[in-house]
Scaffold this active site. Structure first.
Site: not given
Length: 758
Positions: A14, A17, A448
């Site tokens: 989970c 954890c 550019d």
């Protein structure tokens, strides 16, 4: 020296954890770690003077999880401080094994759970001592089927940690123990006991109620959700895994005497000459030294049209040689290839966390302890309120089960994995999760000109001759002279002449280069001067009037280079040479506008050139005559006006502006320094891919927000319903499993992201 390492971690179930592992690693001196729950992996930057790989392993192990450190991680430390995780493939194999193991547990658990559920639901099926049979069927489901959950709970409790698994273990064991108690010490174990299945238990539920179906169904549903998560996560990472397997397995290397020998890919070294036959994959990044061909670059760029290559052309490893036989000199092998760098970039992006995910992590860190408090309060409230013990117990167990924050932990990483993996397939490399947040805020996009909207290559755009000469013959003479020069403008004229005439060009008998002015040559009995007006005027060539003079003036106004060719005292031809706009640049600009972006053209060319290109592309605002050192300043000036700016460029001189911008997009055909300074790399150099990069980033961010909204909303709405006794534990378990599965399923939709048609 700063070193980077990826550590697969086994046992995390989970988001909490992952948070604990991350906290443990970051407590080490000189360590900066990010733990990704969905990928089951820690990405660690550490100072190898202050910390070692053993320290990292111990930090993970003390939280109760198993790290898989690369066996030769220290040997892989490169000059830039990156350590390649050679355990990646082992970890991938482990993920496959884990999914297969979960599948077996789900199948066996479901086979045992269905009879328990049917007997509990349908009174007519409840034979004598059916409740004891239910206990016999439910115990293997809870103990063996749910063993991964309970094992994780025990490991975490030893380290004084509460996790999602703790919620499930407490809930299912409570259901089994409470039901067994009712059978042994209450009336539920009596012969002939009948029980009606209730989705919403009443307040007057008696001790005749048993919850074996709850324990079995919840365990099976949660394991089913885990299986789907494991399989979906594996699919989410499939794009990058497939990318890593695209490279050639071996190569034909030519020795100094021309003999061919076959070697494994890991034995190649820089400087090796590799023979690549038609249909074969190119084994390494390199430069073509012999032969011509067309190379399929689609696996790197996402573009389906093969690229023509000739001696001097750069090629990338894992691309496919489609036609001719070529010899490639290796310039990048192993982890230095473009393929490996792309894989590493995508992997790094997947390991990161967005601001939204960090918020979710902070919430989940305090969420689970709060759930236990709510469950205990629910039990106490209903008991004190006079509700039956079964009703109070059912409500408390429902709170524990419904609150599991799986969806919260999966919301961001699964979407990020799928989105960046799909981007890698399309040649769109997103560097990190914070980039996704930036694409949403962008209002102005600075483009550019050279190399981004234009090809960046000189091409012959117009060729006019005087009335007294033949065009083809004159083109052949001019092309033949220019072919002897190495100047880019001369080569552009020569290449166009060969293409237009469809034949070889004549060779000059003599050739003199006048640096900065042009060339002088004897060709086919003519003394020819080609170049600037000054060269021709000083050698007795009268400057043109009329149509040729207009051609020169028109070229100068558009920023093109006018090249004059003359002999016998007069100018015979004028060639206009210049950069050309890419075919899809106009469509790309229109798409940007449709997305609410304001395009701005940035160029070092004069106002006439900028205005001409801007008009052709439909750009209303342009900034011209900008020196390379000033690009950064122009972006900063726009930002100072309160505008969020994206910058697109490809050259060394674009790097500061790319880094300065709120979002930097580098054309992948440009320089390495520009790419390193950007947030998104457009590998193909295709203008429409710029739009695709922003579209994909926004789609991924949208998916993340949808997932987080669902995950937060689900828990906020479901926990009060469970505490109020409006959800049975069975429904709570089903809803929790569906929540996690829906989050993953929503993320997988990004695999269907379609680029704009070319």
């Amino acid at each position: 020296m700063s070193t980077k390492i990826d550590i697969p971690i086994e046992g995390m179930t989970c988001a909490s954890c992952a948070n604990r592992v991350e906290k443990s690693l970051n407590e080490l001196d000189g360590v900066d770690a990010t733990v990704n729950f969905a990928m089951k992996r820690a990405t660690v930057n550490y100072d190898d003077v202050k910390a070692s790989t053993d320290d990292l392993a111990q930090a993970v192990e003390k939280t109760g999880y198993k790290p898989h450190l690369p066996s030769n991680s220290m040997d892989h430390a490169s000059m830039n401080g990156h350590v390649a995780s050679d355990s990646g493939m082992d970890h991938s194999a482990h993920m496959h094994t884990n999914a297969d193991e979960l599948k077996l547990r789900v199948i066996v658990s479901a086979a045992l759970t269905v009879p328990v559920l049917l007997i509990s639901m349908i009174s007519a099926l409840q034979f004598d001592y059916w409740q004891w049979v239910s206990l016999a069927f439910a115990l293997p489901v809870v103990l063996w089927g749910g063993w991964p959950i309970h094992h994780a709970t025990w490991v975490n409790l030893k380290h004084r940690n509460l996790t999602m698994d703790t919620l499930v273990t407490v809930g299912t064991f409570a259901a089994v123990l409470y039901s067994t108690y009712n059978m042994v010490f209450g009336d539920a174990g009596m012969i002939g006991m009948q029980m009606t299945f209730e989705l919403f238990p009443g307040r007057d539920a008696s001790s005749m109620h048993v919850y074996f179906e709850v324990a079995a169904v919840v365990t099976t549903l949660i394991m089913l959700g885990r299986y789907f998560e494991a399989r979906a996560t594996r699919r989410a990472g499939a794009a990058i895994e497939a990318l890593l397997h695209m490279g050639a397995k071996d190569a034909a290397v030519l020795d100094a005497d021309g003999n061919e020998r076959r070697v494994a890919i890991d034995q190649l070294t820089v400087g090796d000459r590799i023979l690549v036959r038609p249909g074969e994959k190119i084994a390494a990044d390199g430069v073509v030294r012999e032969g011509t061909s067309a190379v399929d670059m689609s696996m790197l760029t996402g573009e389906s049209v093969p690229v023509d290559v000739e001696p001097g052309s750069k090629v990338a490893g894992a691309t496919i040689n489609t036609s001719g036989r070529i010899v490639v000199e290796a310039t990048g092998v192993g982890e230095d290839t473009a393929l490996a760098q792309i894989a590493r970039l995508v992997s790094d992006a997947q390991a990161g966390k967005s601001a939204s995910q960090r918020l979710a992590d902070r919430v989940s860190a305090v969420f689970i302890p709060a759930v236990f408090v709510i469950a205990a309060a629910t039990l106490a409230f209903w008991l004190l309120d006079g509700a039956g013990s079964s009703f109070a117990f059912s409500a408390a167990v429902s709170v524990l089960i419904i609150a599991c924050p799986c969806a919260l932990g999966l919301a961001t990483p699964t979407a990020l994995m799928v989105g960046t993996g799909r981007g890698a397939q399309l040649g769109l490399l997103i560097k990190g999760p914070e980039v996704l947040e930036n694409t949403r805020r962008i209002e102005t996009i600075v483009l550019d000109k050279t190399g981004t909207l234009t090809t960046g290559r000189m091409e012959l755009q117009r060729f006019e001759v005087s009335a007294e000469v033949d065009r083809d013959n004159t083109l052949a003479i001019v092309g033949g002279v220019e072919n002897a020069s190495e100047h880019p403008i001369a080569q552009a004229i020569a290449a166009s002449a060969r293409e237009q005439l469809g034949s070889a060009l004549p060779s000059p008998q003599s050739f003199v280069n006048h640096e900065g002015l042009g060339v002088e040559a004897m060709i086919e009995g003519r003394h020819v001067f080609i170049g600037r007006e000054r060269l021709l005027a000083t050698n007795g060539i009268a400057l043109p009037v009329g149509e040729l003079a207009e051609t020169i003036a028109h070229a100068n106004s558009e920023g093109k280079t006018a090249v004059l060719a003359g002999w016998d005292g007069g100018v015979k031809a004028v060639a206009a040479v210049g950069d050309t706009v890419k075919p899809t640049s106009g469509r790309a600009v229109a798409e940007m506008k449709s997305m609410g972006l304001t395009p701005v053209l940035l160029t070092g060319d004069n106002d006439h050139v900028a205005a001409a290109v801007a008009e052709e592309l439909g750009i209303e605002e342009q900034i011209a005559e900008v020196l390379p050192s000033e690009k950064d300043e122009k972006v900063a000036a726009l930002q100072a006006g309160g505008v969020n700016v994206a910058m697109v460029g490809d050259g060394v001189n674009d790097a500061p502006a790319l880094a300065r911008a709120d979002l930097g997009l580098a054309i992948g055909t440009g320089t390495d320094v520009a790419i390193e300074s950007s947030d998104i790399t457009i590998v193909s150099g295709e203008p429409l891919a710029i739009v695709d990069g922003i579209r994909l980033s926004r789609a991924t961010l949208k998916t993340i927000k949808q997932n987080l909204g669902w995950a937060f909303g689900y828990n906020v709405a479901a926990i009060p319903l469970a505490a109020a006794g409006l959800l049975s534990p069975v429904i709570a378990g089903a809803a929790m499993a569906f929540s996690s599965f829906s989050v993953v399923l929503n993320a997988l939709r990004l695999r269907r992201f379609k680029p704009l048609p070319r």
